[in-house]
Design an enzyme around this catalytic site. Structure first.
Site, PDB file in Angstrom:
ATOM      1  N   MET A  45     -12.216   3.722   0.991  1.00  0.00           N
ATOM      2  CA  MET A  45     -12.726   3.899   2.368  1.00  0.00           C
ATOM      3  C   MET A  45     -13.480   5.219   2.373  1.00  0.00           C
ATOM      4  O   MET A  45     -13.012   6.239   2.918  1.00  0.00           O
ATOM      5  CB  MET A  45     -11.562   3.885   3.354  1.00  0.00           C
ATOM      6  CG  MET A  45     -10.991   2.481   3.559  1.00  0.00           C
ATOM      7  SD  MET A  45      -9.335   2.506   4.248  1.00  0.00           S
ATOM      8  CE  MET A  45      -8.408   2.776   2.757  1.00  0.00           C
ATOM      9  N   MET A  63     -10.579  -6.537   6.551  1.00  0.00           N
ATOM     10  CA  MET A  63      -9.751  -5.598   7.315  1.00  0.00           C
ATOM     11  C   MET A  63      -9.380  -6.246   8.649  1.00  0.00           C
ATOM     12  O   MET A  63     -10.260  -6.715   9.377  1.00  0.00           O
ATOM     13  CB  MET A  63     -10.499  -4.293   7.590  1.00  0.00           C
ATOM     14  CG  MET A  63     -10.736  -3.391   6.390  1.00  0.00           C
ATOM     15  SD  MET A  63      -9.262  -2.755   5.554  1.00  0.00           S
ATOM     16  CE  MET A  63      -8.252  -2.138   6.881  1.00  0.00           C
ATOM     17  N   HIS A  90      -1.558  -1.386  -4.008  1.00  0.00           N
ATOM     18  CA  HIS A  90      -2.793  -1.134  -3.250  1.00  0.00           C
ATOM     19  C   HIS A  90      -2.914   0.374  -3.017  1.00  0.00           C
ATOM     20  O   HIS A  90      -2.011   1.003  -2.465  1.00  0.00           O
ATOM     21  CB  HIS A  90      -2.709  -1.896  -1.925  1.00  0.00           C
ATOM     22  CG  HIS A  90      -3.941  -1.836  -1.078  1.00  0.00           C
ATOM     23  ND1 HIS A  90      -5.018  -2.669  -1.262  1.00  0.00           N
ATOM     24  CD2 HIS A  90      -4.254  -1.051  -0.021  1.00  0.00           C
ATOM     25  CE1 HIS A  90      -5.944  -2.404  -0.353  1.00  0.00           C
ATOM     26  NE2 HIS A  90      -5.508  -1.425   0.426  1.00  0.00           N
ATOM     27  N   SER A 150       0.842  -1.199   0.000  1.00  0.00           N
ATOM     28  CA  SER A 150       0.000   0.000   0.000  1.00  0.00           C
ATOM     29  C   SER A 150       0.872   1.241   0.000  1.00  0.00           C
ATOM     30  O   SER A 150       1.722   1.406   0.884  1.00  0.00           O
ATOM     31  CB  SER A 150      -0.889   0.024   1.245  1.00  0.00           C
ATOM     32  OG  SER A 150      -1.444   1.322   1.385  1.00  0.00           O
ATOM     33  N   ASP A 162      -5.934  -6.988   5.020  1.00  0.00           N
ATOM     34  CA  ASP A 162      -5.372  -5.641   5.021  1.00  0.00           C
ATOM     35  C   ASP A 162      -5.303  -5.109   6.448  1.00  0.00           C
ATOM     36  O   ASP A 162      -6.334  -4.947   7.109  1.00  0.00           O
ATOM     37  CB  ASP A 162      -6.275  -4.745   4.158  1.00  0.00           C
ATOM     38  CG  ASP A 162      -5.715  -3.342   3.963  1.00  0.00           C
ATOM     39  OD1 ASP A 162      -4.603  -3.062   4.432  1.00  0.00           O
ATOM     40  OD2 ASP A 162      -6.421  -2.544   3.316  1.00  0.00           O
ATOM     41  N   HIS A 193      -8.780   0.560  -2.953  1.00  0.00           N
ATOM     42  CA  HIS A 193      -9.551   0.302  -1.728  1.00  0.00           C
ATOM     43  C   HIS A 193     -10.227   1.605  -1.326  1.00  0.00           C
ATOM     44  O   HIS A 193      -9.579   2.524  -0.810  1.00  0.00           O
ATOM     45  CB  HIS A 193      -8.574  -0.196  -0.644  1.00  0.00           C
ATOM     46  CG  HIS A 193      -9.197  -0.451   0.690  1.00  0.00           C
ATOM     47  ND1 HIS A 193      -8.451  -0.660   1.832  1.00  0.00           N
ATOM     48  CD2 HIS A 193     -10.490  -0.546   1.072  1.00  0.00           C
ATOM     49  CE1 HIS A 193      -9.259  -0.859   2.864  1.00  0.00           C
ATOM     50  NE2 HIS A 193     -10.505  -0.786   2.428  1.00  0.00           N
ATOM     51  N   ASP A 217      -5.047   3.240  -1.226  1.00  0.00           N
ATOM     52  CA  ASP A 217      -6.011   3.509  -0.156  1.00  0.00           C
ATOM     53  C   ASP A 217      -6.626   4.893  -0.337  1.00  0.00           C
ATOM     54  O   ASP A 217      -5.950   5.908  -0.169  1.00  0.00           O
ATOM     55  CB  ASP A 217      -5.308   3.432   1.204  1.00  0.00           C
ATOM     56  CG  ASP A 217      -5.046   1.998   1.630  1.00  0.00           C
ATOM     57  OD1 ASP A 217      -5.988   1.181   1.583  1.00  0.00           O
ATOM     58  OD2 ASP A 217      -3.902   1.688   2.005  1.00  0.00           O
ATOM     59  N   MET A 241      -9.242   7.583   0.957  1.00  0.00           N
ATOM     60  CA  MET A 241      -9.948   7.949   2.200  1.00  0.00           C
ATOM     61  C   MET A 241     -10.586   9.326   2.035  1.00  0.00           C
ATOM     62  O   MET A 241      -9.969  10.241   1.480  1.00  0.00           O
ATOM     63  CB  MET A 241      -8.969   7.973   3.370  1.00  0.00           C
ATOM     64  CG  MET A 241      -8.199   6.680   3.542  1.00  0.00           C
ATOM     65  SD  MET A 241      -7.183   6.724   5.028  1.00  0.00           S
ATOM     66  CE  MET A 241      -6.312   5.162   4.892  1.00  0.00           C
TER      67      MET A 241
HETATM   68  C1  DX5 Z   1      -5.606   0.992   6.476  1.00  0.00           C
HETATM   69  C2  DX5 Z   1      -5.356   0.732   5.001  1.00  0.00           C
HETATM   70  C3  DX5 Z   1      -4.258  -0.218   4.793  1.00  0.00           C
HETATM   71  C4  DX5 Z   1      -2.932   0.241   5.329  1.00  0.00           C
HETATM   72  C5  DX5 Z   1      -2.181  -0.942   5.829  1.00  0.00           C
HETATM   73  O1  DX5 Z   1      -6.759   1.708   6.645  1.00  0.00           O
HETATM   74  O2  DX5 Z   1      -6.509   0.213   4.355  1.00  0.00           O
HETATM   75  O3  DX5 Z   1      -4.144  -0.596   3.422  1.00  0.00           O
HETATM   76  O4  DX5 Z   1      -2.146   0.911   4.395  1.00  0.00           O
HETATM   77  O5  DX5 Z   1      -1.025  -0.488   6.447  1.00  0.00           O
HETATM   78  P1  DX5 Z   1      -0.188  -1.411   7.435  1.00  0.00           P
HETATM   79  O6  DX5 Z   1       0.314  -2.571   6.625  1.00  0.00           O
HETATM   80  O7  DX5 Z   1       0.893  -0.499   7.908  1.00  0.00           O
HETATM   81  O8  DX5 Z   1      -1.115  -1.858   8.523  1.00  0.00           O
HETATM   82 ZN    ZN Z   2      -6.232  -0.716   2.287  1.00  0.00          ZN
END
Ligand code: DX5
Ligand code: ZN
Length: 217
Positions: free
Chosen positions: A69, A138, A34, A9, A176, A67, A36, A38
């Protein structure tokens, strides 16, 4: 036990150098990038939108695993499809009409994923399994990298693998949150297909070795 795909990620990378980050991911022998996304509402932080994916797309030959969120993920899927996403995953907790959105993502020619936070049981998404290409489990509460994996969530991976073996769907199972060299053996043991890893990847001085070891090699 088969080796999982590794999906670093970029959340854990320096955002001023994201092109370099995706090149590092490709060069490390990882499988997917990946991304993320948000919105500051579904989770507190804000990251980036489709333009970032579009700008990074020419820098990498890896699968782009988006992903979302965000609340109202339906407003973003066309733009991420156009930006070159391969998988588009949204949260079951973020909307009511999940079947419709899974279908809309597939209609755009993309793989459709559904994700659940640690407090959401597999039963909440069981009716969606025949319509999804990926289930993202998750193992931390989403929003931040560098958190500790909640071991109880791995039971959901086993439950999803069991449902799939009984013909309920043909999805990949992804984990994840908090995946690192210490937790990877139990994640692999649970039967995962894709491991997302943020801080462990970007903190690792030898990324080729980290990817190999996460895969169990
Ligand atoms: C968290 C994200 C993850 C995050 C994981 O909300 O969806 O993808 O980047 O990071 P690590 O591997 O550091 O937990
Ligand atoms: Zn993620």
């Amino acid at each position: 036990m088969k080796s999982p795909l590794i999906a670093p990620s970029v959340l854990a990378a320096d955002f001023s150098c994201l092109a370099e980050a995706v090149i590092q991911i490709d060069n490390a022998g990882a499988d997917w990038v990946h991304l993320d996304v948000m919105d500051g509402k579904f989770v507190p932080p804000l990251t980036f939108g489709p333009k970032m994916a579009a700008d990074l797309r020419p820098c990498s030959s890896s699968v782009f695993d988006v992903h979302l969120m965000v609340f109202e993920p339906e407003n973003l899927i066309e733009d991420f499809a156009r930006a070159g996403a391969d998988y588009i995953t949204f949260h079951a907790e973020a909307l009511v009409h999940s079947h419709r959105l899974l279908g809309a993502i597939r209609d755009l020619g993309k793989k459709a994923g559904i994700s659940i936070v640690p407090s959401t049981p597999v039963s909440a998404v069981e009716p969606l399994l025949p319509y999804t290409d990926l289930v993202l489990v998750m193992t931390v509460n989403p929003g931040y990298g560098g958190q500790t994996l909640i071991p109880g969530c791995l039971g959901k991976v086993k439950a999803l693998a069991d449902l799939r073996s009984r013909g309920v769907g043909e999805y990949l199972i992804s984990v994840d949150g908090g995946v690192n060299l210490l937790t990877a053996p139990s994640v692999r043991e649970a039967g995962v297909d894709v491991m997302v890893t943020g801080s462990a990847f970007f903190d690792a001085p030898d990324k080729v070795r980290l990817v190999r070891e996460l895969k169990g090699g």
